[in-house]
Motif scaffolding. Structure first.
Motif: not given
Length: 260
Positions: A87-109, A156-162
């Motif tokens: 598992l490679r999650v950010f343990p101290n971030l919320t579920v929502l923050e983890n998923v949002m952080a994973g989208m950095h490759s899609r940001t342009k601003q 749930a952590q497994r599903y968070l990664e997905i």
């Protein structure tokens, strides 16, 4: 054209050959499993496909472009996402923050937009939030939306990664042993989820897995590796009934009669 074409791929670590002259295709919108005994080269293959290892030689053509030599973040930006065996999650971030952080490759601003909170920056933030929330709902962990990742049940952590991988909006999703540690019911739910991912997002899903029952239910294609080489490839029925595959997993019977 297949979404990925692997051509004569070879990976050498000093005197150890991890992957040897491997060629295969990953079709569009297909669930494909990569199986083989421990040490067969499965994770080494995933690491080359996602840019963590550079092949000694060979080509990986992703969506028409040879990606050998590209960095993992560049490959991710082109539309390839993966989860990991550990598992490679950010343990101290919320579920929502983890998923949002994973989208950095899609940001342009850039910095300017962040500092001055431009309209484009605000619209991008709204999109990131919307996509992240949709992915969380899709995998079924929305009830944990605001809970820190370290406090989630294992499954749930497994599903968070997905969810985080899906938020990248990939063309190909690689899952490294997604059912590890799951009980029977959790595996059935995972089979359903993988099928929904393929149908809903119309992407290819490639997984490393050891559970033959799960492989048989979820896969359309199966690739078998042994000692870094392709041992077999085909439909689950073709592969799982192949005598060479059975021998690789179970060992060849000693035909010598010890009692003679």
């Amino acid at each position: 054209m297949p979404i990925i074409q692997v051509k004569n791929l070879h990976l050498q670590f000093g005197g150890l050959t991890a992957v040897n002259n491997l060629s295969f295709d990953i079709p569009n919108e297909t669930v494909m499993s990569v199986i083989g005994p421990n040490g067969a080269g499965k994770t080494s293959l995933f690491n080359m496909l996602s840019g963590f290892y550079r092949p000694t030689r060979g080509e990986i053509v992703f969506n028409g472009t040879n990606i050998v030599g590209k960095q993992p973040h560049q490959i991710t930006a082109q539309g390839m996402a993966r989860t990991f065996q550990n598992l490679r999650v950010f343990p101290n971030l919320t579920v929502l923050e983890n998923v949002m952080a994973g989208m950095h490759s899609r940001t342009k601003q850039g910095l300017y937009g962040a500092l001055f909170h431009t309209k484009a920056q605000r619209l991008e933030e709204e999109t990131i939030l919307s996509v992240a929330e949709e992915c969380i709902r899709f995998v079924g962990i929305d009830k944990y939306r605001n809970r820190r990742a370290k406090n989630l049940p294992y499954g749930a952590q497994r599903y968070l990664e997905i969810a985080r991988a899906l938020a990248i909006q990939p063309k190909v999703l690689f899952l490294d042993e997604p059912a590890a540690g799951f009980n029977f019911t959790e595996k059935q739910d995972l089979i359903d989820l993988i099928g929904r991912i393929r149908r809903t997002y119309k992407i290819s899903v490639v997984l490393i897995e050891h559970d033959m029952g799960l492989i048989n239910k979820v896969s359309e294609r199966v690739l078998v590796l042994n000692y870094g080489q392709k041992l077999a490839e085909g439909t689950p029925d073709e592969v799982l009934n192949n005598p060479l595959v059975i021998e690789a997993y179970l060992g060849k019977e000693d035909e010598t009669d010890e009692s003679a």
